[in-house]
Motif scaffolding. Structure first.
Motif, PDB file in Angstrom:
ATOM      1  N   GLU A  14      34.061  35.300  11.865  1.00  0.00           N
ATOM      2  CA  GLU A  14      34.017  36.701  12.263  1.00  0.00           C
ATOM      3  C   GLU A  14      34.326  36.756  13.749  1.00  0.00           C
ATOM      4  O   GLU A  14      33.892  35.910  14.517  1.00  0.00           O
ATOM      5  N   TYR A  15      35.077  37.764  14.144  1.00  0.00           N
ATOM      6  CA  TYR A  15      35.452  37.846  15.546  1.00  0.00           C
ATOM      7  C   TYR A  15      35.715  39.284  15.956  1.00  0.00           C
ATOM      8  O   TYR A  15      35.908  40.161  15.125  1.00  0.00           O
ATOM      9  N   SER A  16      35.698  39.495  17.256  1.00  0.00           N
ATOM     10  CA  SER A  16      36.120  40.770  17.833  1.00  0.00           C
ATOM     11  C   SER A  16      37.284  40.458  18.766  1.00  0.00           C
ATOM     12  O   SER A  16      37.384  39.356  19.292  1.00  0.00           O
ATOM     13  N   VAL A  17      38.146  41.422  18.949  1.00  0.00           N
ATOM     14  CA  VAL A  17      39.323  41.204  19.786  1.00  0.00           C
ATOM     15  C   VAL A  17      38.890  41.155  21.246  1.00  0.00           C
ATOM     16  O   VAL A  17      38.281  42.098  21.755  1.00  0.00           O
ATOM     17  N   PRO A  18      39.176  40.029  21.909  1.00  0.00           N
ATOM     18  CA  PRO A  18      38.759  39.916  23.314  1.00  0.00           C
ATOM     19  C   PRO A  18      39.685  40.699  24.239  1.00  0.00           C
ATOM     20  O   PRO A  18      40.843  40.963  23.900  1.00  0.00           O
ATOM     21  N   SER A  19      39.155  41.063  25.371  1.00  0.00           N
ATOM     22  CA  SER A  19      39.989  41.682  26.397  1.00  0.00           C
ATOM     23  C   SER A  19      39.503  41.199  27.759  1.00  0.00           C
ATOM     24  O   SER A  19      38.332  40.853  27.926  1.00  0.00           O
ATOM     25  N   LEU A  20      40.416  41.149  28.684  1.00  0.00           N
ATOM     26  CA  LEU A  20      40.097  40.749  30.049  1.00  0.00           C
ATOM     27  C   LEU A  20      40.531  41.854  30.993  1.00  0.00           C
ATOM     28  O   LEU A  20      41.618  42.419  30.845  1.00  0.00           O
ATOM     29  N   SER A  21      39.694  42.145  31.965  1.00  0.00           N
ATOM     30  CA  SER A  21      40.069  43.116  32.986  1.00  0.00           C
ATOM     31  C   SER A  21      41.088  42.465  33.919  1.00  0.00           C
ATOM     32  O   SER A  21      41.296  41.247  33.894  1.00  0.00           O
ATOM     33  N   VAL A  22      41.703  43.259  34.755  1.00  0.00           N
ATOM     34  CA  VAL A  22      42.652  42.735  35.736  1.00  0.00           C
ATOM     35  C   VAL A  22      41.951  41.719  36.635  1.00  0.00           C
ATOM     36  O   VAL A  22      42.458  40.627  36.884  1.00  0.00           O
ATOM     37  N   ARG A  23      40.742  42.051  37.098  1.00  0.00           N
ATOM     38  CA  ARG A  23      39.998  41.150  37.978  1.00  0.00           C
ATOM     39  C   ARG A  23      39.680  39.830  37.271  1.00  0.00           C
ATOM     40  O   ARG A  23      39.851  38.754  37.835  1.00  0.00           O
ATOM     41  N   GLU A  24      39.239  39.908  36.004  1.00  0.00           N
ATOM     42  CA  GLU A  24      38.931  38.692  35.244  1.00  0.00           C
ATOM     43  C   GLU A  24      40.180  37.846  35.031  1.00  0.00           C
ATOM     44  O   GLU A  24      40.143  36.624  35.125  1.00  0.00           O
ATOM     45  N   ASN A  25      41.285  38.522  34.768  1.00  0.00           N
ATOM     46  CA  ASN A  25      42.558  37.833  34.592  1.00  0.00           C
ATOM     47  C   ASN A  25      42.952  37.069  35.846  1.00  0.00           C
ATOM     48  O   ASN A  25      43.376  35.917  35.789  1.00  0.00           O
ATOM     49  N   ILE A  26      42.801  37.710  36.969  1.00  0.00           N
ATOM     50  CA  ILE A  26      43.123  37.073  38.244  1.00  0.00           C
ATOM     51  C   ILE A  26      42.184  35.897  38.482  1.00  0.00           C
ATOM     52  O   ILE A  26      42.602  34.815  38.891  1.00  0.00           O
ATOM     53  N   MET A  27      40.897  36.082  38.166  1.00  0.00           N
ATOM     54  CA  MET A  27      39.902  35.014  38.360  1.00  0.00           C
ATOM     55  C   MET A  27      40.244  33.768  37.549  1.00  0.00           C
ATOM     56  O   MET A  27      40.223  32.659  38.072  1.00  0.00           O
ATOM     57  N   ILE A  28      40.524  33.938  36.256  1.00  0.00           N
ATOM     58  CA  ILE A  28      40.747  32.752  35.419  1.00  0.00           C
ATOM     59  C   ILE A  28      42.028  32.020  35.783  1.00  0.00           C
ATOM     60  O   ILE A  28      42.189  30.849  35.451  1.00  0.00           O
ATOM     61  N   HIS A  29      42.924  32.706  36.486  1.00  0.00           N
ATOM     62  CA  HIS A  29      44.149  32.059  36.957  1.00  0.00           C
ATOM     63  C   HIS A  29      43.996  31.492  38.362  1.00  0.00           C
ATOM     64  O   HIS A  29      44.962  31.085  38.993  1.00  0.00           O
ATOM     65  N   GLY A  30      42.750  31.482  38.859  1.00  0.00           N
ATOM     66  CA  GLY A  30      42.479  30.833  40.138  1.00  0.00           C
ATOM     67  C   GLY A  30      42.498  31.743  41.343  1.00  0.00           C
ATOM     68  O   GLY A  30      42.342  31.290  42.468  1.00  0.00           O
ATOM     69  N   GLY A  31      42.673  33.049  41.137  1.00  0.00           N
ATOM     70  CA  GLY A  31      42.707  33.976  42.258  1.00  0.00           C
ATOM     71  C   GLY A  31      41.390  34.704  42.416  1.00  0.00           C
ATOM     72  O   GLY A  31      40.416  34.432  41.714  1.00  0.00           O
ATOM     73  N   MET A  32      41.368  35.590  43.369  1.00  0.00           N
ATOM     74  CA  MET A  32      40.189  36.429  43.550  1.00  0.00           C
ATOM     75  C   MET A  32      40.606  37.767  44.108  1.00  0.00           C
ATOM     76  O   MET A  32      41.649  37.891  44.756  1.00  0.00           O
ATOM     77  N   CYS A  33      39.820  38.776  43.818  1.00  0.00           N
ATOM     78  CA  CYS A  33      40.089  40.124  44.316  1.00  0.00           C
ATOM     79  C   CYS A  33      39.137  40.403  45.466  1.00  0.00           C
ATOM     80  O   CYS A  33      37.932  40.374  45.288  1.00  0.00           O
ATOM     81  N   ASP A  34      39.706  40.660  46.615  1.00  0.00           N
ATOM     82  CA  ASP A  34      38.896  40.956  47.789  1.00  0.00           C
ATOM     83  C   ASP A  34      39.614  42.056  48.560  1.00  0.00           C
ATOM     84  O   ASP A  34      40.161  41.838  49.629  1.00  0.00           O
ATOM     85  N   TRP A  35      39.620  43.243  47.969  1.00  0.00           N
ATOM     86  CA  TRP A  35      40.408  44.328  48.527  1.00  0.00           C
ATOM     87  C   TRP A  35      39.897  44.799  49.882  1.00  0.00           C
ATOM     88  O   TRP A  35      40.671  45.314  50.690  1.00  0.00           O
ATOM     89  N   ASP A  36      38.617  44.628  50.174  1.00  0.00           N
ATOM     90  CA  ASP A  36      38.053  45.173  51.408  1.00  0.00           C
ATOM     91  C   ASP A  36      38.396  44.378  52.657  1.00  0.00           C
ATOM     92  O   ASP A  36      38.422  44.919  53.745  1.00  0.00           O
TER      93      ASP A  36
END
Length: 194
Positions: free
Chosen positions: A131-153
């Protein structure tokens, strides 16, 4: 869940996000990359309300015998585990095939998450999927798992050109409208880059 570790980060976490297992065993040859990624994956899992036990198992690259042996050890410890082949390199998938061949008398569960149609595919031939649910990643999570980070300030806004700002807006728009499509494209680009 036993994840055959992949260089494409999305392939390492989709099945976990979809099935919410108690435990994830990452099996791969790059211990440094795996350990670094697992810290990020753990944060993403936590943000999604999941808290799986995470275990990393490393085998020497292209050592089929050791890979099969390690799979046997994992199966002996967790005989209800599911091997996920969404990621993993060819040698690791081949090793899983050898493991299955050696253990024909045992029920070994294998699946793959198809990121194109959001479905778990039965790969062991029993016609059953978890049994499963369809996963989703936010833009920030996507950037994180690819080794980046969001630091807009903290960015220096005076040094950014109008062209750079427009490029960022376009990328953000693509991510926001279709994060799963973005993930899919990033996996394709990663494969081309190799």
């Amino acid at each position: 869940l036993v994840e055959l570790y992949s260089k494409a980060p999305c392939n390492n976490i989709y099945s976990c996000l979809a099935t919410s297992p108690e435990r994830v065993v990452f099996l791969g040859s790059d211990s440094k990359d795996m350990n670094r990624s697992v810290q990020i994956f753990s944060s993403v899992f936590s943000e999604k309300g999941q808290n799986p036990e995470i275990v990393c198992k490393t085998v020497p690259k292209n050592d089929i015998s050791r890979s099969v042996q390690l799979m046997e050890e994992i199966y002996a410890t967790y005989d209800d585990c599911v091997f996920d082949i969404t990621g993993g390199d060819g040698m690791m998938i081949f090793s899983l095939g050898r493991f299955c061949e050696k253990n024909k008398d045992k029920k070994i569960f294998i699946h793959s998450f198809n990121v194109t149609n959001d479905r778990i595919c039965d790969c062991d031939g029993d016609g059953k999927v978890a049994e499963y649910s369809v996963p989703s990643l936010s833009v920030r999570e996507n950037i994180m798992i690819h080794g980046g980070m969001c630091d807009w300030d903290s960015r220096n806004k005076k040094e950014e050109s109008a062209e750079f700002k427009n490029d960022v807006k376009k990328l953000f728009s693509i991510c926001r409208e279709n994060p799963r499509g973005w993930n899919s494209q990033m996996n394709i680009l990663a494969a081309i880059e190799e």
